[in-house]
Write a protein that holds these residues in place. Structure first.
Motif, PDB file in Angstrom:
ATOM      1  N   VAL A 266     -46.889  -6.951  27.924  1.00 15.16           N
ATOM      2  CA  VAL A 266     -45.417  -6.997  27.947  1.00 15.16           C
ATOM      3  C   VAL A 266     -44.908  -8.180  28.770  1.00 15.16           C
ATOM      4  CG1 VAL A 266     -43.319  -5.772  28.648  1.00 15.16           C
ATOM      5  CG2 VAL A 266     -45.156  -4.536  27.475  1.00 15.16           C
ATOM      6  N   PRO A 267     -45.386  -8.389  30.029  1.00 17.60           N
ATOM      7  CA  PRO A 267     -44.897  -9.530  30.797  1.00 17.60           C
ATOM      8  C   PRO A 267     -45.473 -10.867  30.343  1.00 17.60           C
ATOM      9  CG  PRO A 267     -45.769  -7.792  32.221  1.00 17.60           C
ATOM     10  CD  PRO A 267     -46.256  -7.517  30.852  1.00 17.60           C
ATOM     11  N   ILE A 268     -46.253 -10.877  29.275  1.00 18.52           N
ATOM     12  CA  ILE A 268     -46.700 -12.131  28.668  1.00 18.52           C
ATOM     13  C   ILE A 268     -45.846 -12.453  27.447  1.00 18.52           C
ATOM     14  CG2 ILE A 268     -48.607 -13.313  27.504  1.00 18.52           C
ATOM     15  CD1 ILE A 268     -50.543 -11.619  29.158  1.00 18.52           C
ATOM     16  N   VAL A 269     -45.784 -11.518  26.517  1.00 14.00           N
ATOM     17  CA  VAL A 269     -45.101 -11.768  25.240  1.00 14.00           C
ATOM     18  C   VAL A 269     -43.590 -11.806  25.406  1.00 14.00           C
ATOM     19  CG1 VAL A 269     -44.749 -10.909  22.887  1.00 14.00           C
ATOM     20  CG2 VAL A 269     -47.007 -10.706  23.974  1.00 14.00           C
ATOM     21  N   ALA A 270     -43.034 -10.848  26.138  1.00 16.93           N
ATOM     22  CA  ALA A 270     -41.575 -10.774  26.263  1.00 16.93           C
ATOM     23  C   ALA A 270     -40.979 -12.003  26.945  1.00 16.93           C
ATOM     24  CB  ALA A 270     -41.180  -9.492  26.991  1.00 16.93           C
ATOM     25  N   PRO A 271     -41.558 -12.512  28.059  1.00 18.90           N
ATOM     26  CA  PRO A 271     -40.993 -13.731  28.639  1.00 18.90           C
ATOM     27  C   PRO A 271     -41.085 -14.954  27.724  1.00 18.90           C
ATOM     28  CG  PRO A 271     -42.244 -12.558  30.291  1.00 18.90           C
ATOM     29  CD  PRO A 271     -42.532 -11.890  28.988  1.00 18.90           C
ATOM     30  N   LEU A 272     -42.176 -15.064  26.954  1.00 18.05           N
ATOM     31  CA  LEU A 272     -42.271 -16.190  26.020  1.00 18.05           C
ATOM     32  C   LEU A 272     -41.151 -16.135  24.992  1.00 18.05           C
ATOM     33  CD1 LEU A 272     -46.140 -16.288  25.472  1.00 18.05           C
ATOM     34  CD2 LEU A 272     -44.766 -17.917  26.779  1.00 18.05           C
ATOM     35  N   ALA A 273     -40.891 -14.925  24.467  1.00 23.39           N
ATOM     36  CA  ALA A 273     -39.787 -14.767  23.506  1.00 23.39           C
ATOM     37  C   ALA A 273     -38.443 -14.997  24.185  1.00 23.39           C
ATOM     38  CB  ALA A 273     -39.841 -13.371  22.883  1.00 23.39           C
ATOM     39  N   GLY A 274     -38.282 -14.479  25.395  1.00 21.58           N
ATOM     40  CA  GLY A 274     -37.018 -14.638  26.105  1.00 21.58           C
ATOM     41  C   GLY A 274     -36.733 -16.077  26.466  1.00 21.58           C
ATOM     42  N   GLY A 275     -37.766 -16.835  26.822  1.00 22.22           N
ATOM     43  CA  GLY A 275     -37.560 -18.243  27.146  1.00 22.22           C
ATOM     44  C   GLY A 275     -37.041 -19.034  25.967  1.00 22.22           C
ATOM     45  N   VAL A 276     -37.610 -18.793  24.792  1.00 21.93           N
ATOM     46  CA  VAL A 276     -37.143 -19.484  23.585  1.00 21.93           C
ATOM     47  C   VAL A 276     -35.717 -19.045  23.255  1.00 21.93           C
ATOM     48  CG1 VAL A 276     -37.527 -19.775  21.112  1.00 21.93           C
ATOM     49  CG2 VAL A 276     -39.468 -19.817  22.691  1.00 21.93           C
ATOM     50  N   LEU A 277     -35.434 -17.752  23.417  1.00 24.05           N
ATOM     51  CA  LEU A 277     -34.073 -17.266  23.170  1.00 24.05           C
ATOM     52  C   LEU A 277     -33.074 -17.929  24.112  1.00 24.05           C
ATOM     53  CD1 LEU A 277     -32.045 -15.325  21.840  1.00 24.05           C
ATOM     54  CD2 LEU A 277     -32.729 -13.606  23.546  1.00 24.05           C
ATOM     55  N   GLY A 278     -33.403 -18.000  25.395  1.00 23.20           N
ATOM     56  CA  GLY A 278     -32.495 -18.627  26.351  1.00 23.20           C
ATOM     57  C   GLY A 278     -32.264 -20.089  26.053  1.00 23.20           C
ATOM     58  N   GLY A 279     -33.337 -20.807  25.674  1.00 24.29           N
ATOM     59  CA  GLY A 279     -33.178 -22.209  25.312  1.00 24.29           C
ATOM     60  C   GLY A 279     -32.317 -22.388  24.082  1.00 24.29           C
ATOM     61  N   ALA A 280     -32.489 -21.505  23.098  1.00 26.64           N
ATOM     62  CA  ALA A 280     -31.690 -21.587  21.873  1.00 26.64           C
ATOM     63  C   ALA A 280     -30.217 -21.319  22.167  1.00 26.64           C
ATOM     64  CB  ALA A 280     -32.216 -20.598  20.839  1.00 26.64           C
ATOM     65  N   LEU A 281     -29.948 -20.328  22.994  1.00 21.73           N
ATOM     66  CA  LEU A 281     -28.556 -20.020  23.329  1.00 21.73           C
ATOM     67  C   LEU A 281     -27.902 -21.172  24.086  1.00 21.73           C
ATOM     68  CD1 LEU A 281     -28.890 -16.273  24.377  1.00 21.73           C
ATOM     69  CD2 LEU A 281     -27.723 -17.176  22.356  1.00 21.73           C
ATOM     70  N   TYR A 282     -28.650 -21.800  24.987  1.00 21.05           N
ATOM     71  CA  TYR A 282     -28.072 -22.941  25.704  1.00 21.05           C
ATOM     72  C   TYR A 282     -27.748 -24.085  24.747  1.00 21.05           C
ATOM     73  CZ  TYR A 282     -27.174 -26.627  29.007  1.00 21.05           C
ATOM     74  OH  TYR A 282     -26.555 -27.640  29.688  1.00 21.05           O
ATOM     75  N   ARG A 283     -28.652 -24.336  23.821  1.00 18.44           N
ATOM     76  CA  ARG A 283     -28.415 -25.420  22.870  1.00 18.44           C
ATOM     77  C   ARG A 283     -27.180 -25.139  22.009  1.00 18.44           C
ATOM     78  NH1 ARG A 283     -32.940 -28.789  19.853  1.00 18.44           N
ATOM     79  NH2 ARG A 283     -32.768 -29.724  21.913  1.00 18.44           N
ATOM     80  N   VAL A 284     -27.056 -23.920  21.509  1.00 19.20           N
ATOM     81  CA  VAL A 284     -25.964 -23.582  20.599  1.00 19.20           C
ATOM     82  C   VAL A 284     -24.632 -23.488  21.335  1.00 19.20           C
ATOM     83  CG1 VAL A 284     -25.050 -21.768  19.106  1.00 19.20           C
ATOM     84  CG2 VAL A 284     -27.446 -22.431  18.929  1.00 19.20           C
ATOM     85  N   LEU A 285     -24.641 -22.852  22.493  1.00 19.17           N
ATOM     86  CA  LEU A 285     -23.386 -22.566  23.183  1.00 19.17           C
ATOM     87  C   LEU A 285     -22.899 -23.706  24.067  1.00 19.17           C
ATOM     88  CD1 LEU A 285     -24.077 -18.872  24.292  1.00 19.17           C
ATOM     89  CD2 LEU A 285     -22.741 -19.660  22.328  1.00 19.17           C
ATOM     90  N   VAL A 286     -23.817 -24.519  24.590  1.00 23.61           N
ATOM     91  CA  VAL A 286     -23.424 -25.506  25.597  1.00 23.61           C
ATOM     92  C   VAL A 286     -23.873 -26.916  25.240  1.00 23.61           C
ATOM     93  CG1 VAL A 286     -23.585 -26.159  28.036  1.00 23.61           C
ATOM     94  CG2 VAL A 286     -23.505 -23.739  27.409  1.00 23.61           C
ATOM     95  N   GLU A 287     -25.164 -27.127  25.047  1.00 23.70           N
ATOM     96  CA  GLU A 287     -25.714 -28.480  24.992  1.00 23.70           C
ATOM     97  C   GLU A 287     -25.097 -29.330  23.888  1.00 23.70           C
ATOM     98  OE1 GLU A 287     -30.059 -30.730  24.824  1.00 23.70           O
ATOM     99  OE2 GLU A 287     -29.904 -28.621  24.282  1.00 23.70           O
ATOM    100  N   ARG A 288     -24.951 -28.769  22.712  1.00 20.64           N
ATOM    101  CA  ARG A 288     -24.454 -29.576  21.597  1.00 20.64           C
ATOM    102  C   ARG A 288     -22.987 -29.944  21.756  1.00 20.64           C
ATOM    103  NH1 ARG A 288     -24.784 -26.076  16.200  1.00 20.64           N
ATOM    104  NH2 ARG A 288     -26.982 -26.274  16.782  1.00 20.64           N
TER     105      ARG A 288
END
Length: 280
Positions: A238-260
């Motif tokens: 759980v603390p391996i797979v979930a953080p990997l998925a969460g990191g990609v989710l957080g990066g995607a949200l930053y790109r969509v909501l802020v970075e662009r």
């Protein structure tokens, strides 16, 4: 003329760039510092019976701060495979370095956890001679009482998404970044905040290396149930797979909501009411 001759005879400036080996050593060292403070403070609270939740949150944050100061100049101080993967997905970090970085982070966490385990061995044996779940939480995370594995997984996705979203925000030069020497401190505060707000469900691992390295160290030093949760189900993943998925989710949200939507750096005109991105 003397100055001209001196300048002409001066040796050329050597611009040293870190090798991959140097970057991996920096990731190892920075992650080890993180674990020495983070796992060390939990050992002090649980086995040494000195301190409480606040000291745990602050020491983990300080561990991150000091780890980033150690490794930042050489490797970028990822200290976390979830951050490394997110940087590869969204920021152009080389995919060929992802596995080596992750391995170095795991080894740094593993080695530091062994130091904590040996140093606190007497205190652990005093409060938990059977090396049970009572002290397993010193080294790796477990779901809180009454928290299902599904909820713990969601918790880790959310917590790591927050972490990566804010790391991207803090390090984005086109946004409102802190001065370079303050960025590690701000990132440490992010971890403190996540611990205070998201610590009860699953212990805010938010970092596969931080959890799995110490978990393996504890398994090899007497904790036979290290890979399971108290109900007997395998939990280490759980603390391996979930953080990997969460990191990609957080990066995607930053790109969509802020970075662009950020202005270009060369656009110096600031609309009324906007905080300047750089000191004037």
């Amino acid at each position: 003329m003397a100055q001209t001759r001196s300048a002409a005879s001066a040796p050329p400036t050597v611009h040293r760039r870190p090798t991959l080996a140097g970057e991996l050593l920096a990731e190892f060292a920075g992650t080890a510092i993180l674990i020495l403070f983070g796992v060390g403070v939990v050992a002090q609270v649980v086995a040494g019976q000195n301190g409480g939740d606040d000291s745990i949150h602050w020491a983990w944050g300080l561990g991150v701060t000091f780890g980033v100061y150690v490794a930042g100049r050489t490797s970028g101080a990822h200290l976390n495979p979830a951050v490394t993967v997110a940087l590869a997905v969204f920021k152009g970090f080389s995919w060929r370095k992802v596995l080596p970085y992750s391995a170095a982070q795991f080894l740094g966490a593993f080695a530091a956890a062994l130091v904590v385990r040996w140093t606190y061995a007497d205190a652990i044996a005093t409060v938990d001679p059977g090396t049970t779940y009572d002290t397993q939480g010193i080294f790796s995370t477990l779901p809180g009482e009454g928290v299902s594995i599904g909820t713990a997984f969601l918790d880790q996705v959310v917590g790591t998404a927050i972490l990566v979203f804010l790391i991207f925000a803090v390090t984005e030069l086109r946004a409102t970044p802190p001065a370079a020497n303050l960025a590690p401190f701000i990132i440490g505060l992010i971890v403190v905040g996540i611990g205070m707000a998201w610590g009860s469900n699953a212990g805010y691992a938010i970092n596969p290396a931080r959890d799995f390295g110490p978990r393996v160290a504890s398994l090899l030093t007497g904790y036979s149930t290290a890979m399971r949760e108290p109900g007997g189900e395998f939990y280490f993943w759980v603390p391996i797979v979930a953080p990997l998925a969460g990191g990609v989710l957080g990066g995607a949200l930053y790109r969509v909501l802020v970075e662009r939507h950020l202005p270009d750096q060369e656009d110096e005109e600031q609309p009324t009411g906007r905080v300047p991105a750089q000191d004037d």
